[in-house]
Design a protein around this motif. Sequence first.
Motif, short mmCIF file in Angstrom:
data_model
loop_
_atom_site.label_atom_id
_atom_site.label_comp_id
_atom_site.label_asym_id
_atom_site.label_seq_id
_atom_site.Cartn_x
_atom_site.Cartn_y
_atom_site.Cartn_z
N ARG A 10 -15.35 -39.84 -4.91
CA ARG A 10 -15.80 -41.08 -4.82
C ARG A 10 -17.08 -41.30 -4.23
O ARG A 10 -18.04 -42.08 -4.62
CB ARG A 10 -14.67 -41.92 -4.28
CG ARG A 10 -15.34 -43.46 -4.38
CD ARG A 10 -14.16 -44.26 -3.77
NE ARG A 10 -14.40 -45.82 -4.22
CZ ARG A 10 -13.68 -46.76 -3.72
NH1 ARG A 10 -12.74 -46.51 -2.85
NH2 ARG A 10 -14.22 -47.80 -3.62
N LEU A 237 -16.82 -40.71 -13.57
CA LEU A 237 -15.77 -41.15 -12.56
C LEU A 237 -14.42 -40.70 -12.92
O LEU A 237 -13.96 -40.97 -13.96
CB LEU A 237 -16.24 -42.57 -12.37
CG LEU A 237 -15.73 -43.22 -10.91
CD1 LEU A 237 -16.42 -42.52 -9.98
CD2 LEU A 237 -16.15 -44.70 -11.22
N ASP A 241 -10.67 -45.15 -8.44
CA ASP A 241 -11.88 -45.95 -7.73
C ASP A 241 -11.81 -47.73 -7.98
O ASP A 241 -11.22 -47.93 -8.88
CB ASP A 241 -13.21 -45.69 -8.13
CG ASP A 241 -13.33 -44.32 -7.71
OD1 ASP A 241 -12.97 -43.24 -8.63
OD2 ASP A 241 -13.76 -43.62 -6.60
N ASP A 246 -17.41 -50.65 -5.32
CA ASP A 246 -18.30 -49.49 -5.17
C ASP A 246 -19.56 -50.28 -5.75
O ASP A 246 -20.45 -50.00 -4.97
CB ASP A 246 -17.97 -48.54 -6.38
CG ASP A 246 -17.07 -47.80 -6.04
OD1 ASP A 246 -16.50 -47.88 -4.98
OD2 ASP A 246 -16.56 -46.80 -7.06
N SER A 400 -8.19 -51.27 -8.34
CA SER A 400 -8.88 -51.96 -7.51
C SER A 400 -8.07 -53.06 -6.75
O SER A 400 -8.42 -53.71 -5.80
CB SER A 400 -10.08 -52.76 -8.14
OG SER A 400 -9.65 -53.93 -8.73
#
Length: 433
Positions: A10, A237, A241, A246, A400
């Motif tokens: 990440r 990705l 994440d 981000d 998230s």
Amino acid sequence: MQERETWSSRVGFILAAVGSAVGLGNIWQFPFQAANNGGAAFLVVYLAAVFVIGFPALLAEFVVGRNTEQNPVDAFREYAGRSWALVGALGVLVGFWILSFYSVVGGWVLRYIAGSATGAYFADPSGYFGAIASGTDALALHLVFMLVVVGIVALGVEDGIEMGTKVMVPSIVLLLVGLGAWATTLEGAGAGYQFYLSPDVDALVANLPSVLPSAVGQAFFTLSLGMGAMVTYSSYLGEDDSLPADGATIVVLNTLVGVLAGLVVFPVLAAQGLSMETAGMGAVFESMAAAFATLPAGRVLGLVFFLVLLLAALSSAISLLEVVVSYVVDNTSYDRKPLAAAAGVGIFVLGIPTAFGINALSWYNAVAYNLLLPLGGLGIAIAVGWVRPGRSTTELRRGSGASQAAALAWLWALRTVVVLALTVTLVLGVKSL
Ligand code: PHE
Ligand code: NA
């Protein structure tokens, strides 16, 4: 089709995205855009544009990239339907377009690295820029810069792009902080701070129709938005994440570097008695060269500063090329290396006129700012916000912990504020071309 590459971590993704964002846009373009648009007034509108428009738009690109794991053309086709592939195709073309002149400016940076080492610009720091900015030397350095960019992209996502971006951000921030602290000690710097930090509200209101498109264009350019670079990077990705976290990291770091660059350039221009209002594309080069010419250890400092600028430019340039390369890698059976080289040749040729005249360069730049990036951004915002709302909010939340309410707030920001701001930017921006 070959197996698709991914980031190793990440952090690797975030650094690469920060590397894409932080570039000539922050250190070279931001000061002269601010200078030409009223200084502090521009700063205010720009900061608003970054957080209110840029941040949701960045998340929109992340959503499409991570959800589809494809290059921008195929990503938008899969995400929103056949005809939306056009949005991705526009992005690939814009990657070609922007890199063609970005690389010429990258060539200037190479020139100043050499000039710092040899002291070539020390005798006449403000005249030097005019002498080197255009011509066959500028063309040769444009070629050198493109060769380096092609070389890195040819190595691939993990070994090339991820490795290449790891040292850059901390060194840029450190250097700019150091230079910014030094700038406070200069006699006559006050006028620079005044110009940069205290907005004239009446002038701001009166000039909004011209400041707004520049500020929105700058927000998009600086965050690498509107052309699929962030779609491409987030397509490599993994799953777990947090896109909002981000995105926030990237926006904050990128903004910090831009604002810091202004805190160096304006006081230095003011202290040298150089004009701030009419500072052009040479502003950073002229002011920094002037500073290094008077500083103790100016050669070393200059060398380090322009090296850092080179790293910043390179890590952005590779993301511009990667948009093009990811599309052809995904859609042909050729190897990444010859594809990167072929794209590099095309980009080099497209940039030739900008190596021979500042006016051509500023026109290429304005077309990107006023037309191409807002147009691409509008397409992306509509595809994500209006065409596939459910898919978008689900993807934003994935991994998230963001609430549905937060996702909806983002969605509506995209649907309304972002679409509106980009439409206005486009209308006003195209008129001023
Ligand atoms: N964000 C980069 C900069 O500020 C430029 C860029 C624009 C890179 C668009 C990729 C895509 O210098
Ligand atoms: Na930037």
